[in-house]
Design a protein around this motif. Structure first.
Motif, PDB file in Angstrom:
ATOM      1  N   GLU A 109      51.588  64.492  16.969  1.00 54.37           N
ATOM      2  CA  GLU A 109      52.334  63.573  16.099  1.00 54.37           C
ATOM      3  C   GLU A 109      51.482  62.364  15.719  1.00 54.37           C
ATOM      4  O   GLU A 109      51.452  61.946  14.560  1.00 54.37           O
ATOM      5  N   SER A 165      48.197  62.130  15.775  1.00 52.88           N
ATOM      6  CA  SER A 165      47.077  62.566  14.941  1.00 52.88           C
ATOM      7  C   SER A 165      47.532  62.809  13.503  1.00 52.88           C
ATOM      8  O   SER A 165      46.875  62.381  12.545  1.00 52.88           O
ATOM      9  N   GLU A 166      48.658  63.490  13.337  1.00 54.23           N
ATOM     10  CA  GLU A 166      49.164  63.776  11.991  1.00 54.23           C
ATOM     11  C   GLU A 166      49.619  62.500  11.287  1.00 54.23           C
ATOM     12  O   GLU A 166      49.471  62.368  10.059  1.00 54.23           O
ATOM     13  N   LYS A 202      46.588  60.780   9.848  1.00 55.51           N
ATOM     14  CA  LYS A 202      46.103  61.422   8.630  1.00 55.51           C
ATOM     15  C   LYS A 202      47.039  61.165   7.456  1.00 55.51           C
ATOM     16  O   LYS A 202      46.608  60.844   6.345  1.00 55.51           O
ATOM     17  N   LYS A 203      48.353  61.268   7.714  1.00 56.75           N
ATOM     18  CA  LYS A 203      49.351  61.112   6.661  1.00 56.75           C
ATOM     19  C   LYS A 203      49.358  59.697   6.080  1.00 56.75           C
ATOM     20  O   LYS A 203      49.479  59.505   4.867  1.00 56.75           O
ATOM     21  N   GLN A 247      42.703  67.435  15.942  1.00 56.26           N
ATOM     22  CA  GLN A 247      43.974  67.888  15.375  1.00 56.26           C
ATOM     23  C   GLN A 247      44.083  69.409  15.410  1.00 56.26           C
ATOM     24  O   GLN A 247      45.146  69.961  15.710  1.00 56.26           O
ATOM     25  N   ILE A 271      47.036  71.467  17.207  1.00 58.44           N
ATOM     26  CA  ILE A 271      47.860  72.426  16.451  1.00 58.44           C
ATOM     27  C   ILE A 271      47.874  73.770  17.182  1.00 58.44           C
ATOM     28  O   ILE A 271      48.921  74.413  17.312  1.00 58.44           O
ATOM     29  N   TYR A 316      44.807  75.761   9.390  1.00 58.03           N
ATOM     30  CA  TYR A 316      44.301  74.399   9.238  1.00 58.03           C
ATOM     31  C   TYR A 316      42.790  74.423   9.016  1.00 58.03           C
ATOM     32  O   TYR A 316      42.254  73.732   8.141  1.00 58.03           O
TER      33      TYR A 316
END
Length: 508
Positions: free
Chosen positions: A80, A82-83, A86-87, A101, A105, A117
């Motif tokens: 979460e 890490s994403e 990036k987001k 990441q 994943i 990915y």
């Protein structure tokens, strides 16, 4: 695979792919996220709230949070973070961030999602780091064909140049039971001028030991000892000692353990505990006690895990009086209460058929307001039933049922059947009803429960019609035993009528 070596593989897999170098002092954002231990709790609202409050988000701090969450196996939350990075564009991902990441994943969503990915990455991000992370995903999920195919691509691109890559493949072959392939990987490493590290040699040693090729194992150990870049560590010798123990080569095992102990740091709890366990397996009480006394001298404070290991070792040796002394030391240590510590001694009592001492220890803990478990009380109940001491078995099972907080626990059905039969023939209606009421919260209602109730009601001169109706509503049919019990009840009723009539006649 040997349990200790399996744990070593897990530690290696976790540590080997932590693409992280920064570690800062504790920060407030870290303090907010760190306590959220429940994996189902999302950390994204905490991150969003932090930004809304106008507080600064530091990349190094987020990396540290991810590193810490991974170390504690809170992979979903780490992903979460890490994403979110990036987001929100907080961080422009380098191959290292992508590798982290990708690894997360794979752990959370499986290798197919990790593969997807990886395939969406730009060419400049498909480096040795991301290739290595995907290989680790394949290896972790035991995908032999995909691992081999991916490794070939890495070789073609010049990315198979680190011991980590080859160690991954050795882990794969170990985990799928293809131990004969492990030495081939080690040979290829050396052929490609990739220097094996401690783990490379240890996993190869394990492969020979698993195949009971002790000569091959010793040859690899000698080669390892001769390498100038290798610093021999205690757990390599511990792995060797364990295989010697399994082969009943006690003298060689002791020699390996001596070498392990020479390389053991005084405050290495894991090492001391492991050697204590191995010496206990050898039946060497003197060595176990010597290492334990060293532990108490060298360590400022022993933790519960240390006490559990020592107690398990003493129980294995059959030294229950010595175990009682250690248990008293633990009680006065000031450590937080952990039922696993006294339970180790309780299990020892049960295994030796010492039901009374096991029960006494459990009662003592309850009197002190300490937690016990239904499983341990149930185990004592089994022992008493095996000794035909049903009344004592009943009392222990009652205690187990009052502690049924663990929804996964189920009582021994053979013991329950014996107890219900005994209660039906000896206990009051109220006692049987109370026991059956507690039992119904643990296992589905059955015919034996109704039979016990019927017997108690009949002995007490009570009607059983309502019980029969309840039994029918629970879709439990009468069997021959039911009819026999009801027949006994009928005979009792007729006998009472004759007796009463006789009394009336004599009274005239």
């Amino acid at each position: 695979m040997d349990q200790f070596f399996s744990k070593a593989l897990t530690r290696y897999a976790l540590a080997g792919r932590f693409y992280h170098t920064n570690r800062l002092k504790k920060a407030t954002l870290y303090a907010k996220i760190s306590p959220l231990g429940d994996p189902s709790v999302s950390v994204e609202p905490v991150l969003d709230g932090w930004v809304k409050e106008g507080k600064k988000v530091r990349i190094a701090e987020l990396q540290r949070i991810i590193h810490d969450l991974r170390k504690r196996k809170r992979f979903t939350q780490a992903l979460e973070v890490s994403e979110w990075m990036k987001k929100t564009g907080v961080c422009i991902f380098s191959p290292s961030e992508h590798a982290v990441q990708l690894d997360l994943i794979g752990r959370v969503r499986g290798y197919l999602s990790a593969e997807s990915y990886f395939n969406q990455l730009k060419e400049q991000d498909q480096t040795d780091k991301t290739y290595g992370a995907l290989l680790n995903c394949y290896v972790r999920q035991r995908q032999v064909e995909k691992s081999l195919s991916h490794l070939q691509k890495m070789k073609e691109m010049g990315f198979a140049t680190s011991e980590l890559t080859y160690n991954d493949m050795m882990c794969l072959y170990t985990n799928v039971g293809q131990h004969d392939k492990v030495p081939e990987v080690l040979a290829e490493m050396k052929e490609k001028n990739v220097s094996p590290d401690n783990f490379s040699y240890r996993i190869c040693i394990n492969s020979y030991g698993a195949r009971r090729d002790l000569e091959g194992m010793e040859n690899v150990l000698k080669e390892m000892e001769s390498q100038p870049h290798i610093v021999m560590d205690w757990n390599t010798y511990a792995v060797v000692a364990n295989f010697f123990i399994k082969a009943d080569l006690a003298d060689k095992a002791v020699d390996a353990l001596k070498k392990a102990e020479e390389r053991l740091k005084s405050k290495d709890r894991i090492g001391h505990n492991h050697l204590i366990s191995l010496y206990a397996t050898l039946g060497n009480k003197e060595k176990v006690l010597r290492l334990w006394n060293l532990d108490k001298t060298d360590t400022t404070r022993l933790i519960n895990r240390d006490y559990i290991t020592m107690l398990e070792s003493l129980v294995r040796l059959g030294e229950l009086e010595e175990a009682e002394k250690v248990l008293k030391e633990w009680e006065s240590s000031g450590n937080c209460y952990d039922f696993r510590v006294p339970n180790t001694v309780i299990v020892g009592y049960i295994d030796k058929g010492m039901c009374e001492r096991a029960e006494a220890l459990l009662e003592d803990l309850m009197e002190k307001g300490k937690t016990t478990t239904p499983n341990c009380w149930g185990a004592v109940a089994v022992q008493y039933m095996d000794r035909s001491e049903t009344e004592k078995s009943v009392e222990c099972m009652k205690a187990a049922l009052t502690l049924n907080m663990d929804k996964g626990w189920k009582p021994n059905l053979r013991v329950i059947t014996g107890i219900l039969n005994w209660l039906g023939e000896n206990a009051s209606i109220e006692e049987v009803e109370a026991f059956v009421g507690s039992l119904r919260s643990v296992i589905p209602v059955n015919r034996e429960m109704y039979h016990a109730l019927m017997k108690a009601h009949i002995r007490g001169g009570k009607e059983v019609h309502e019980l029969l109706n309840q039994m029918k509503s629970d879709k439990i049919d009468e069997d021959e035993e039911t009819k026999k019990i009801l027949g006994t009840g009928q005979e009792t009723t007729e006998g009472d009528l004759i007796s009463r009539a006789a009394s009336s006649c004599s009274g005239k």
